[in-house]
Scaffold this active site. Structure first.
Site, mmCIF file in Angstrom:
data_model
loop_
_atom_site.group_PDB
_atom_site.id
_atom_site.type_symbol
_atom_site.label_atom_id
_atom_site.label_comp_id
_atom_site.label_asym_id
_atom_site.label_seq_id
_atom_site.Cartn_x
_atom_site.Cartn_y
_atom_site.Cartn_z
ATOM 1 N N ARG A 95 -13.747 -9.094 2.982
ATOM 2 C CA ARG A 95 -13.903 -7.804 2.309
ATOM 3 C C ARG A 95 -12.622 -7.377 1.588
ATOM 4 O O ARG A 95 -12.670 -6.873 0.470
ATOM 5 C CB ARG A 95 -14.322 -6.730 3.324
ATOM 6 C CG ARG A 95 -14.936 -5.494 2.690
ATOM 7 C CD ARG A 95 -15.280 -4.432 3.716
ATOM 8 N NE ARG A 95 -14.121 -3.949 4.435
ATOM 9 C CZ ARG A 95 -13.207 -3.129 3.925
ATOM 10 N NH1 ARG A 95 -13.333 -2.680 2.702
ATOM 11 N NH2 ARG A 95 -12.158 -2.743 4.647
ATOM 12 N N CYS A 112 -15.790 2.909 11.465
ATOM 13 C CA CYS A 112 -14.935 2.092 12.341
ATOM 14 C C CYS A 112 -14.972 2.659 13.748
ATOM 15 O O CYS A 112 -15.344 1.996 14.700
ATOM 16 C CB CYS A 112 -13.528 2.058 11.778
ATOM 17 S SG CYS A 112 -13.523 1.099 10.256
ATOM 18 N N ARG A 142 -15.038 -0.346 16.386
ATOM 19 C CA ARG A 142 -15.360 -1.767 16.191
ATOM 20 C C ARG A 142 -14.246 -2.514 15.474
ATOM 21 O O ARG A 142 -14.120 -3.729 15.593
ATOM 22 C CB ARG A 142 -16.660 -1.922 15.390
ATOM 23 C CG ARG A 142 -16.548 -1.412 13.988
ATOM 24 C CD ARG A 142 -17.693 -1.721 13.066
ATOM 25 N NE ARG A 142 -17.417 -1.120 11.786
ATOM 26 C CZ ARG A 142 -16.662 -1.665 10.832
ATOM 27 N NH1 ARG A 142 -16.157 -2.855 10.993
ATOM 28 N NH2 ARG A 142 -16.425 -1.026 9.701
ATOM 29 N N ILE A 175 -3.544 -6.401 12.514
ATOM 30 C CA ILE A 175 -2.433 -6.049 11.624
ATOM 31 C C ILE A 175 -2.622 -6.900 10.372
ATOM 32 O O ILE A 175 -2.728 -8.130 10.473
ATOM 33 C CB ILE A 175 -1.073 -6.360 12.295
ATOM 34 C CG1 ILE A 175 -0.901 -5.534 13.583
ATOM 35 C CG2 ILE A 175 0.076 -6.113 11.319
ATOM 36 C CD1 ILE A 175 0.379 -5.856 14.377
HETATM 37 O O1 LIG Z 1 -10.983 5.303 11.187
HETATM 38 C C1 LIG Z 1 -10.736 4.170 10.733
HETATM 39 C C2 LIG Z 1 -11.355 3.675 9.602
HETATM 40 C C3 LIG Z 1 -11.044 2.425 9.168
HETATM 41 N N1 LIG Z 1 -10.153 1.661 9.840
HETATM 42 C C4 LIG Z 1 -9.831 0.311 9.308
HETATM 43 C C5 LIG Z 1 -10.221 -0.885 10.110
HETATM 44 C C6 LIG Z 1 -10.313 -1.965 9.052
HETATM 45 O O2 LIG Z 1 -9.008 -2.452 8.752
HETATM 46 C C7 LIG Z 1 -10.867 -1.216 7.847
HETATM 47 C C8 LIG Z 1 -12.362 -1.313 7.737
HETATM 48 O O3 LIG Z 1 -12.731 -2.599 7.386
HETATM 49 P P1 LIG Z 1 -14.089 -3.312 7.890
HETATM 50 O O4 LIG Z 1 -14.123 -4.542 7.050
HETATM 51 O O5 LIG Z 1 -15.219 -2.388 7.585
HETATM 52 O O6 LIG Z 1 -13.922 -3.597 9.348
HETATM 53 O O7 LIG Z 1 -10.499 0.127 8.063
HETATM 54 C C9 LIG Z 1 -9.500 2.150 10.954
HETATM 55 O O8 LIG Z 1 -8.645 1.484 11.577
HETATM 56 N N2 LIG Z 1 -9.833 3.392 11.372
#
Ligand SMILES: O=c1ccn([C@H]2C[C@H](O)[C@@H](COP(=O)(O)O)O2)c(=O)[nH]1
Ligand SMILES: Nc1nc(=O)c2c([nH]1)NC[C@@H]1CN(c3ccc(C(=O)N[C@@H](CCC(=O)O)C(=O)O)cc3)CN21
Length: 283
Positions: free
Chosen positions: A22, A160, A180, A222
């Site tokens: 992504r 998330c 997640r 990270i």
């Molecule tokens: O509240 C939040 C919202 C987003 N994140 C981070 C975690 C990931 O690095 C990205 C989301 O990417 P996905 O590909 O949808 O997993 O945003 C966070 O830590 N906390």
């Protein structure tokens, strides 16, 4: 604070490099982390080894609780953190469900306040929880979930931190929050604040005492362009004592949160921190 730094170090020591399609970046990745916040004793989990922009994190939380779906509404509350995901992500810009500039789609609070039922009615999950907890009822299903697999393609990002479960034991309220996917240098410093503040706020408006908040993280990572700053700058610094959060005691109902509450209703006391670190952000 030590738990946060231990998690960063654990990712560095035991993490595995994983390609992320992504964002097109690699992440040093660790599965499973548990953090606990002492809301009862007001140990506000602000990062001290760099400056925290804590008001932006509380603004995000307020926007979720109000069911906002526009980055413009988040900006009015005091944070620009949703601008990039609403307006710069190629997949979302090409998605026919996107309703123009600043639209985030059916994410987070939209699901929390207006979950769609097959018959066209909507469910206000938060209202039900506030109603029950105010009457000292815990039906063992006081769950606020933003994760709606049937509507993932209607939003700019899958939530998330996606599920918050409240538990009432006597008049002490607990919160367990599930995440997640976690951007540990940036997102986690916001998410810790949000878990803590959500429990403190819901306890206040339902007339209960806050207890502990449990934060359960699955994929903690990270990004490759954040690693050097984490390893050679932030982790070289000594943590400082935790500050305290003060919430305006006049906030007494869900309607207060929906109508007049602003960031001026939140204050942090005794915050000492090292200088800011600007981590790269991945859209
Ligand atoms: O509240 C939040 C919202 C987003 N994140 C981070 C975690 C990931 O690095 C990205 C989301 O990417 P996905 O590909 O949808 O997993 O945003 C966070 O830590 N906390
Ligand atoms: N890759 C990524 N990481 C995230 O943490 C994240 C997303 N995407 N997308 C959705 C939201 C938006 N969030 C964000 C977005 C930006 C910052 C950020 O830039 N924080 C800076 C400064 C903030 C400010 O100046 O107000 C920081 O130093 O904390 C933090 C969380 C958390 N989420």
């Amino acid at each position: 604070m030590k738990a946060y730094l231990d998690l960063c170090q654990r990712i560095i020591d035991d993490g595995v490099w994983v390609e992320n399609k992504r964002t097109g970046k690699r992440c040093l990745t660790l599965i499973n982390a548990d953090l606990t916040y002492d809301v009862a004793n007001n140990q506000f989990p602000l990062i001290t080894t760099r400056k925290s922009f804590w008001k932006a994190a509380i603004a995000e939380l307020l926007g979720y609780l109000r069911g906002y779906s526009s980055a413009a509404d988040f900006r009015r509350l005091g944070t620009k953190t949703w601008d990039a995901n609403a307006n710069e992500n190629a997949a979302w810009l090409a998605n026919p469900n996107r309703q123009g500039e600043d639209d985030m789609g059916r994410v987070y609070g939209v699901q929390g306040r207006q979950w769609r039922k097959p018959n066209g009615e909507t469910i206000d999950q938060l209202k039900k929880i506030i109603h029950n907890l105010s009457q000292k009822i815990d039906d063992r299903g006081e769950i606020l979930t933003f994760y709606n697999p049937g509507e993932i393609e209607l939003g700019c990002l899958r939530p998330c931190m996606h599920t918050h479960t409240f538990s009432l034991v006597g008049d002490t309220l607990y919160l367990t929050s599930y995440q997640r996917s976690c951007d540990v240098p940036l997102g986690l410093t916001f998410n810790q604040i949000q878990v803590f503040t959500l429990l403190a706020l819901v306890a206040q408006i339902t007339g209960n005492k806050p207890g502990l908040a449990f934060h359960k993280i699955i994929n903690a990572h990270i990004y490759e362009d954040q690693l050097e700053l984490m390893q050679n700058v932030q982790l070289k610094r000594e943590p400082l004592p935790l500050p305290q959060l003060e919430i305006n005691p006049d906030i007494k109902t869900l309607e207060d949160l929906e109508t007049w509450v602003t960031l001026d209703d939140f204050k942090v006391h005794n915050y000492q921190c090292h200088p800011a670190i600007k981590y790269p952000f991945s859209v």
